[in-house]
Design an enzyme around this catalytic site. Structure first.
Site, PDB file in Angstrom:
ATOM      1  N   LYS A  14       5.629  -6.199  32.884  1.00 49.24           N
ATOM      2  CA  LYS A  14       5.244  -6.946  34.138  1.00 49.24           C
ATOM      3  C   LYS A  14       5.074  -6.349  35.299  1.00 49.24           C
ATOM      4  O   LYS A  14       4.229  -6.195  36.298  1.00 49.24           O
ATOM      5  CB  LYS A  14       6.935  -7.203  34.890  1.00 49.24           C
ATOM      6  N   ARG A  89      17.903 -10.898  38.889  1.00 50.78           N
ATOM      7  CA  ARG A  89      17.958 -10.426  37.780  1.00 50.78           C
ATOM      8  C   ARG A  89      19.204 -11.285  36.960  1.00 50.78           C
ATOM      9  O   ARG A  89      19.274 -11.439  35.644  1.00 50.78           O
ATOM     10  CB  ARG A  89      18.726  -9.248  37.923  1.00 50.78           C
ATOM     11  N   ARG A 128       5.820   5.060  27.378  1.00 50.35           N
ATOM     12  CA  ARG A 128       5.602   4.673  28.647  1.00 50.35           C
ATOM     13  C   ARG A 128       5.962   5.879  29.439  1.00 50.35           C
ATOM     14  O   ARG A 128       6.817   7.061  29.496  1.00 50.35           O
ATOM     15  CB  ARG A 128       6.216   3.874  29.223  1.00 50.35           C
ATOM     16  N   ARG A 163      10.790   7.818  32.280  1.00 51.21           N
ATOM     17  CA  ARG A 163      11.856   6.976  32.457  1.00 51.21           C
ATOM     18  C   ARG A 163      13.121   7.923  32.133  1.00 51.21           C
ATOM     19  O   ARG A 163      13.299   6.965  30.650  1.00 51.21           O
ATOM     20  CB  ARG A 163      12.097   6.066  32.998  1.00 51.21           C
ATOM     21  N   ARG A 174      20.213  -2.557  27.565  1.00 55.87           N
ATOM     22  CA  ARG A 174      18.639  -3.950  28.818  1.00 55.87           C
ATOM     23  C   ARG A 174      17.546  -4.934  28.194  1.00 55.87           C
ATOM     24  O   ARG A 174      18.054  -5.646  29.233  1.00 55.87           O
ATOM     25  CB  ARG A 174      17.299  -2.406  29.429  1.00 55.87           C
TER      26      ARG A 174
END
Ligand code: AMP
Length: 219
Positions: A14, A89, A128, A163, A174
């Site tokens: 995204k 969300r 990431r 992160r 998540r």
């Protein structure tokens, strides 16, 4: 250009897609995660509460996020559309957003869903790395997304970070939260006839090609 809502499981691409669209169409990229990460670094009870929630993959309250978004989309740079990444969300945020759009006289635009397999997304999470300054996203396990200098942002030279919520355990929470709370949004928007699906499993260039195709069709 119409506003675009991007819906996808975490690590589906995204943020990367939103950044490409931002550059190409000169539209603001509104990432509620980025806005919250900035607030989380504030030395206040609210900052600490947000930090705890983000680190554990727990949603912040609808009220907080709706207030943040309402303020943001009234800024002048949003007059000709914007890209939403991370909002809404859940269905109650989507309902509140419909009311907000009506009040502000803005159009919903379109919803692009980036579909991804859980396993592929979990693999991406491990590699990431993000730039805390300009928000660029890299992946040390993907030759197309690796930074030129190890650990440093190509765009602004800031030290890259992993992160806190990009670990396997939090990822599963998540992902499950996405399936339980966020994926029902797809039906919500399907009923309004504004949903387009693209395949996020093949990497960012393919995702972008498909998004471009959708935008060409809906212009
Ligand atoms: P993201 O960068 O979109 O993956 O978001 C990171 C974290 O910020 C999420 O796991 C939530 O804790 C929080 N967050 C982001 N957007 C929202 C939202 N619309 N509603 C509630 N919490 C959010």
């Amino acid at each position: 250009m119409k506003s675009i809502i991007l819906i996808a499981a975490p690590a589906a691409g995204k943020g990367t897609e939103a950044a490409k669209l931002k550059d190409e169409y000169n539209m603001p990229h509104i990432s509620t995660g980025d806005i919250l990460r900035e607030k989380a670094s504030e030395d206040s009870d609210l900052g600490r509460d947000i930090n705890y929630k983000i680190s554990n993959g727990i949603f912040v309250s609808d009220e907080l996020i709706i207030n943040i978004l309402k303020e943001r989309i009234q800024k002048e740079d949003c007059n000709n559309g914007y890209i939403l990444d991370g909002f809404p969300r859940n269905v109650s945020q989507a309902e509140a957003y419909q009311t907000m759009l009506q009040e502000l006289g803005k159009d919903l635009g379109i919803v692009i869903v980036i579909d991804i397999d859980k396993k592929i997304a979990a693999q991406r999470i491990a590699g990431r790395r993000s730039c805390p300054n300009c928000k660029a996203v890299y992946n040390i396990n993907n030759e197309n997304l690796i930074p030129k200098v190890d650990g440093i942002c190509d765009k602004c030279g800031t030290k890259l970070v992993q992160r806190e919520d990009d670990n396997e355990e939090t990822y599963l929470d998540r992902y499950n939260t996405y399936i339980e709370k966020t994926s029902p949004l797809i039906d919500f928007y399907d009923r309004l006839g504004v949903v387009y699906h693209v395949d996020g499993n093949q990497g960012m260039d393919y995702t972008h090609e498909q998004v471009e195709k959708v935008l060409g069709e809906v212009k």
